[in-house]
Motif scaffolding. Structure first.
Motif, mmCIF file in Angstrom:
data_model
loop_
_atom_site.group_PDB
_atom_site.id
_atom_site.type_symbol
_atom_site.label_atom_id
_atom_site.label_comp_id
_atom_site.label_asym_id
_atom_site.label_seq_id
_atom_site.Cartn_x
_atom_site.Cartn_y
_atom_site.Cartn_z
ATOM 1 N N UNK A 19 0.720 -1.118 -0.128
ATOM 2 C CA UNK A 19 0.107 0.124 0.019
ATOM 3 C C UNK A 19 0.860 1.183 0.193
ATOM 4 N N UNK A 20 1.895 0.949 0.039
ATOM 5 C CA UNK A 20 3.033 2.112 0.157
ATOM 6 C C UNK A 20 3.502 2.769 -1.448
ATOM 7 N N UNK A 21 2.916 1.687 -2.364
ATOM 8 C CA UNK A 21 3.114 1.821 -3.725
ATOM 9 C C UNK A 21 1.768 2.583 -4.241
ATOM 10 N N UNK A 22 1.977 3.890 -4.511
ATOM 11 C CA UNK A 22 0.669 4.688 -4.850
ATOM 12 C C UNK A 22 0.128 4.222 -5.926
ATOM 13 N N UNK A 23 0.716 3.731 -7.211
ATOM 14 C CA UNK A 23 -0.198 3.154 -8.098
ATOM 15 C C UNK A 23 -1.107 1.766 -7.837
ATOM 16 N N UNK A 24 -0.610 1.132 -6.957
ATOM 17 C CA UNK A 24 -1.361 0.150 -6.380
ATOM 18 C C UNK A 24 -2.336 0.739 -5.514
ATOM 19 N N UNK A 25 -2.066 1.522 -4.707
ATOM 20 C CA UNK A 25 -3.117 2.242 -3.711
ATOM 21 C C UNK A 25 -3.987 2.879 -4.646
ATOM 22 N N UNK A 26 -4.042 3.216 -5.744
ATOM 23 C CA UNK A 26 -4.963 4.022 -6.606
ATOM 24 C C UNK A 26 -5.993 2.867 -6.724
ATOM 25 N N UNK A 27 -5.682 1.568 -6.686
ATOM 26 C CA UNK A 27 -6.657 0.711 -6.871
ATOM 27 C C UNK A 27 -7.382 0.284 -5.357
ATOM 28 N N UNK A 28 -6.352 0.036 -4.570
ATOM 29 C CA UNK A 28 -6.641 -0.554 -3.316
ATOM 30 C C UNK A 28 -7.218 0.319 -2.183
ATOM 31 N N UNK A 29 -7.178 1.678 -2.429
ATOM 32 C CA UNK A 29 -7.457 2.742 -1.306
ATOM 33 C C UNK A 29 -8.758 2.424 -1.268
ATOM 34 N N UNK A 30 -9.487 2.677 0.073
ATOM 35 C CA UNK A 30 -10.753 2.657 0.313
ATOM 36 C C UNK A 30 -11.367 1.211 -0.169
ATOM 37 N N UNK A 31 -10.720 0.279 -0.180
ATOM 38 C CA UNK A 31 -11.337 -0.822 -0.431
ATOM 39 C C UNK A 31 -11.102 -1.940 0.933
ATOM 40 N N UNK A 32 -11.564 -3.043 0.449
ATOM 41 C CA UNK A 32 -11.476 -3.903 1.632
ATOM 42 C C UNK A 32 -9.872 -4.688 1.841
ATOM 43 N N UNK A 33 -9.279 -4.340 0.705
ATOM 44 C CA UNK A 33 -7.889 -4.789 0.743
ATOM 45 C C UNK A 33 -6.949 -3.797 1.959
ATOM 46 N N UNK A 34 -7.508 -2.469 1.949
ATOM 47 C CA UNK A 34 -7.156 -1.657 3.097
ATOM 48 C C UNK A 34 -7.603 -2.286 4.539
ATOM 49 N N UNK A 35 -8.999 -2.565 4.257
ATOM 50 C CA UNK A 35 -9.601 -2.881 5.690
ATOM 51 C C UNK A 35 -8.730 -4.033 6.240
ATOM 52 N N UNK A 36 -8.461 -5.184 5.166
ATOM 53 C CA UNK A 36 -7.839 -6.414 5.755
ATOM 54 C C UNK A 36 -6.232 -5.922 6.144
ATOM 55 N N UNK A 37 -5.519 -5.051 5.454
ATOM 56 C CA UNK A 37 -4.319 -4.651 5.907
ATOM 57 C C UNK A 37 -4.340 -4.163 7.338
ATOM 58 N N UNK A 38 -5.179 -3.154 7.638
ATOM 59 C CA UNK A 38 -5.221 -2.297 8.857
ATOM 60 C C UNK A 38 -5.517 -3.350 9.878
ATOM 61 N N UNK A 39 -6.562 -4.408 9.562
ATOM 62 C CA UNK A 39 -6.910 -5.278 10.694
ATOM 63 C C UNK A 39 -5.794 -6.207 10.879
ATOM 64 N N UNK A 40 -4.832 -6.541 9.935
ATOM 65 C CA UNK A 40 -3.876 -7.292 10.138
ATOM 66 C C UNK A 40 -2.690 -6.685 11.110
#
Lengths: 643, 372
Positions: free
Chosen positions: A382-403
């Motif tokens: 998620x420190x990779x901005x082009x990927x975060x453009x996709x993952x931001x505010x999705x459940x990928x982020x939810x999974x990340x910060x719950x981990x």
């Protein structure tokens, strides 16, 4: 129950003015309301934070039930928004962060051989303000609706025209008030660690949990002011029609995000650094080895804390700040992976070559290592901005910060709770039930959050009460919900284990784990004066060295200090009503502000001021423990000296 | 034997991972890129994903081995004291360098991708070949304006395959985010801030989009579609919208359509919704509400939450709160109004006939979504 009888110090001499007499209750409700004992306040913090954790978990379960199937109608969008907002606010501000502070309250003084925090009454004030803030936010459920703007509360969603209900006011005022408590506690911890270490305990002999709390406290002091500023701006907008966040008047709403995340990212480390500290106590104890690379672990903690203020924009990669900003903050964010990796390797190095005992506490620490590493890796992604453009505010982020927050901080704190429960209560938790709970909790945790990575990649945004059927999201959400139900069972067993431990746990003895740091050298639970004699430290892992000097120094066992340091005795602080009164006055203050009643606000502020003056003037109080063996003195007048 | 269970669990997880990795495609999936921007974003993700495996295996492997090898075997063993190592400088240097190398390996492609996919195209740099769309987020729908071609539509953006599409982003109220995973990552729509996102589509297809920034109410239903078609279809679609007024006036049909047209005025629909050419020479509606011109060419209703069939459209008009709780379209009939169903059907019939006389290719746009 043991903790109810920890005993409070009797007053030495009566001050002349009865209004300013210090209370001396040793049992019952009033003894808890007026206590300044760091151990009692630590228990209050832990109990309160676990109650809030329970509430946050119920909200989480409702969220998962709603998302079990698409187009579910269990919760309306409005209620759903309240649930995830309250879940986030509760877990971050009222549950996980106070768990770390609660453990710190109890164990920082014990670990450094002190008899209390530097400012005991301020400590009580800090706890009660946190209590008031949490209570205030939760009353919103009965007063027209909880906050519903997400725990990040992005402007201009929070402006009066977009959000006329009281929920946002509850959020802003509640966080403002509870932030006061966090701030004063952080200052208190800093002064304590710097000034009140036992003789011989140089900074490079301070136990790692205390070290991490010191760093955390500095983070709190620098991180909370920007949040307070932002909360104030929104409340100014809502109360006095100012224009900080009104786009129609030309405001740039992005300002909120900058201020919020300058607080918000350090907040993540405010939560995780104490967890690192706990892990750095648990793993050495159960590996029977010192922490590997102690100075490196400290330095990487400091580095993480420092860099924590230089990465906030990675929460804003999609706000269009441009490629240069995104590059800069991508690089600073990735750099944080380096000290974090170093810490993980050092924990592995600690286990390596040890004699590992797989107690429940150690199991949670191991689960932490694995889960947190996964969370760290998705963090680098998620420190990779082009990927975060996709993952931001999705459940990928939810999974990340719950981990990292759940699998990281929470598992670490549970590990710490199993580790320190015997010290707090003098009783052991049931290991069999503990391990059973572990094998329910950790796999179910993975079942909840691992599939969410996939849901996020497949296009499921967060903060939506439903998802589109037919695009492949059903299975991940169902797995997640099943996991949540199983984890609910795990949490009930966990609470059951704690209750059973209180009720009929086996006696723990002073040092059930054969541990390394000073808190294990005193009785379990510790007497109100913490230590019979002022501990004198001549090495890292002070208690271990005392027990097994030859294991560290070989044949050349150094002479320990023969002269007792506490020939003048020790002063144990007395109780006080005023921290409690001043904190409680913030409750009408909050409601007055909420309902725009400036009379109530004014009178409450007057009460706070008067209480603060009374606090300053009420005299010393407390108890002076005479020379030599404090335990004898304690037993002589029937107070405290449990052995 | 916990380590064995852990190992088994780990293996199960790995197999789940590998089998599912190929099952993650979908019309709204970042794993199904259909254009160079989304492809670049996926590539850099996959690179970090594969790099993460050695890290995970290293940490997990060392941990599992250490727990197996150094576990206290018995009670007696549990009280024996291992060598009290405090650290090892060589090791510390080694495991400082390893993450540094990994970070560099991630950072280099990251920075390259940032500068390749996130740069801003200033207006003077627009070329004649670019398709420019102004997208404005409203609670809870998207307005799409084609400033060069000179028309407005809502919730469905048609683009030609292969050409660069520059979307200028704005918001009319709170924050929203424009996100079509298969074409490009999201970019926030912020009041008073001129954001932009650009992308292009490699293949014709219907790509799902959704608002990704909490905007309360019907946020979960704030969806849209980007429909990529070949050049000829795109020209026809643009032409149909440029002749929107003309097409509206050409609407003919059974009495139901006529009744629908009357109801548009009687029920106050045109107080908010623009329909070009509804009254010749007079503009109806309000630009801050979804423009219904050529509604018959739309594939969806209610901001891309249902397919645009007569039944779904009528149900939507009859009670918008059922399909999309929280949205701001008023319910025009009381629950027991006997005429409600019929009138809603009439309105639906009229709306579906808007633009229906455009040439055949355009009228069949609605069928494109079957391709994906």
């Amino acid at each position: 129950m043991a903790i109810g009888k920890l005993g409070a110090p009797p007053v030495v001499g009566q001050p002349p003015n009865t209004l300013l007499n210090r209370p001396t209750w040793t049992e019952g409700l009033f003894s808890w309301l007026t206590t300044v004992d760091h151990k009692r306040l630590g228990i209050l913090y832990l109990v309160t934070s676990f109650i809030f954790f329970g509430l946050g978990s119920i909200e989480a379960l409702l969220i998962r039930l709603q998302l079990a199937i698409p187009d579910n109608t269990l919760l309306s969008p409005d209620v759903y928004n309240q649930m995830f907002t309250m879940h986030g606010v509760t877990m971050v501000f009222l549950a996980i962060m106070p768990m770390g502070i609660g453990l710190a309250n109890y164990f920082v003084p014990l670990q450094i051989g002190a008899r209390d925090l530097a400012f005991p009454r301020l400590n009580a004030f800090g706890y009660w303000v946190y209590f008031v803030g949490g209570l205030f936010i939760y009353t919103s459920l009965f007063l027209g609706g909880a906050p519903d703007v997400g725990w990040v509360a992005y402007a201009p969603l929070t402006s009066l025209s977009n959000n006329p209900g009281l929920g946002t006011d509850f959020y802003m005022i509640g966080l403002f008030v509870s932030g006061i408590g966090t701030l004063v506690t952080a200052m208190n911890l800093i002064v304590t660690v710097i000034n009140m270490r036992a003789p011989g305990m140089t900074m490079m002999r301070v136990p790692m949990f205390t070290w991490m709390m010191l760093i955390t406290s500095f983070l709190i002091i620098f991180a909370f002011p920007p949040l307070t500023v932002a909360l104030f701006q929104v409340m100014m907008d809502r109360t006095f029609d100012t224009l900080f966040y009104v786009p129609a008047a030309g405001a740039m709403p992005i300002l909120w995000q900058h201020l919020f995340w300058i607080f918000g990212h350090p907040e993540v480390y405010i939560i995780i650094l104490p967890a690192f500290g706990v892990i750095s106590e648990v793993i050495p104890t159960f590996s029977r080895k010192p922490l590997f690379g102690y100075p490196v672990v400290i330095l990487s903690g400091i580095f993480i804390g420092f860099m924590g203020f230089a990465v906030w924009t990675h929460h804003m990669f999609t706000t269009g700040l441009g490629p240069v900003v995104n590059t800069a903050f991508a690089l600073t964010s990735m750099v944080i992976g380096i000290p974090t990796g170093i810490k993980v390797f050092n924990w592995l190095g600690t286990i390596w070559g040890g004699k590992v005992r797989l107690t429940t506490s150690m199991l949670y620490a191991i689960a932490f290592l694995v889960t947190f590493t996964v969370g760290g890796i998705t963090g680098i992604m998620l420190a990779v901005p082009p990927f975060t453009a996709q993952a931001h505010d999705t459940y990928f982020v939810v999974a990340h910060f719950h981990f990292v927050m759940g699998g990281g901080a929470l598992l670490a704190f549970i590990s710490g709770l199993y580790y320190w429960f015997p010290k707090i209560t003098g009783k052991l938790l049931d290991e069999r039930l503990g391990k059973l709970t572990f094998w329910i909790m950790v796999p179910s945790f993975w079942l909840i959050f691992f599939p969410q990575h996939f849901a996020g990649l497949m296009g499921m945004p967060r903060r939506t009460q439903t998802f589109v059927p037919g695009i492949g999201l059903e299975i991940w959400n169902l797995l997640s919900t099943v996991g949540a139900l199983i984890m609910g069972v795990g949490l009930i067993l966990f609470v059951l284990n704690i209750i059973l431990g209180f009720a009929r746990g086996k006696p723990a003895g002073n040092d059930p784990w054969d541990a390394r740091t000073l808190e294990w050298s005193t009785t379990s639970p510790p007497p109100y004066y913490d230590f019979d004699r002022q501990p004198v430290v001549n090495d890292r892992d002070a208690h271990w060295v005392q027990k097994y000097p030859e294991s560290v120094h070989g044949e050349r066992v150094p002479e320990s200090a023969s002269e007792p340091y506490d020939r003048g005795g020790a002063h144990i602080p007395g109780q006080s009503w005023y921290p409690f009164v001043a904190a409680m006055a913030l409750l009408p203050f909050s409601y007055g502000w909420l309902y725009d009643n400036m009379w109530v606000v004014g009178i409450s502020m007057l009460v706070v001021t008067v209480a603060t003056y009374a606090w300053a003037l009420e005299g010393v109080g407390g108890k002076h423990i005479p020379v030599g063996d404090a335990r004898d003195a304690g037993t002589a007048d029937g107070e405290g000296g449990r052995s | 034997m916990h380590w064995r269970r852990r190992l088994l669990g780990g293996l199960a997880l790995v197999s789940v991972l590998l089998t599912t990795a190929c099952e993650l495609s979908g019309p709204q999936s970042a794993m199904s890129p259909a254009g160079p921007v989304a492809q670049a974003q996926l590539d850099v993700f996959m690179w970090t994903y594969w790099l993460s495996w050695p890290v995970m295996l290293l940490v997990g492997g060392v941990l599992a081995y250490a727990l197996y090898r150094f576990r206290a075997k018995s009670d007696e063993d549990g009280t024996s004291i291992p060598h009290q190592t405090h650290g090892n400088t060589q090791l510390e240097i080694a495991w400082t360098i390893i993450p540094v190398i990994l970070v560099i390996l991630v950072a280099v492609p990251t920075v390259r991708t940032i500068f390749a996919s996130e740069y801003r195209i200033e207006r003077e740099q627009y070329t004649a070949d670019d398709v420019v769309v102004r997208a404005t987020g409203y609670q809870w729908w998207f307005k799409f304006e084609y400033p060069v071609e000179g028309f407005v539509t809502a919730n469905e953006m048609v683009i030609p395959v292969g050409r660069r599409v520059i979307v200028e982003l704005d918001s009319a109220d709170v924050l929203h985010a424009f996100w079509v995973p298969s074409l490009a990552g999201k970019r926030d729509m912020i009041p008073n801030q001129d954001n932009q996102v650009w992308f292009s589509a490699d293949e014709p297809g219907v790509y799902y989009g959704q608002c990704a920034e909490l905007c309360l109410g019907a946020h979960a239903y704030m969806r849209f579609r980007v429909i990529a078609v070949d050049e000829a279809d795109y020209e026809a679609w643009v032409d149909a919208f440029q002749r929107g007024a003309e097409l509206t006036q050409a609407v003919q049909g059974d009495p139901l359509v006529g009744q629908g047209r009357q109801l548009m005025a009687q029920k106050g629909c045109i107080g908010c919704h623009t329909v070009d050419g509804f009254y010749p020479g007079v503009t109806v509606g309000n630009p801050d509400y979804p423009d219904l011109t050529n509604f018959g060419l739309r594939t969806t209703v209610g901001a891309a939450i249902r397919e645009n069939t007569p039944e779904q459209l009528a149900a939507w008009i009859r009670d918008p709160q059922v399909m999309k709780p929280g949205n701001r379209m008023p319910t025009l009939w009381t629950a027991d109004d006997p005429n409600a169903e019929e009138e809603a059907a009439a309105l639906a019939a009229y709306l579906l006939s808007l633009g229906a006389t455009a040439d055949e290719t355009t009228a069949t746009l609605g069928g494109t979504h079957g391709d994906r």
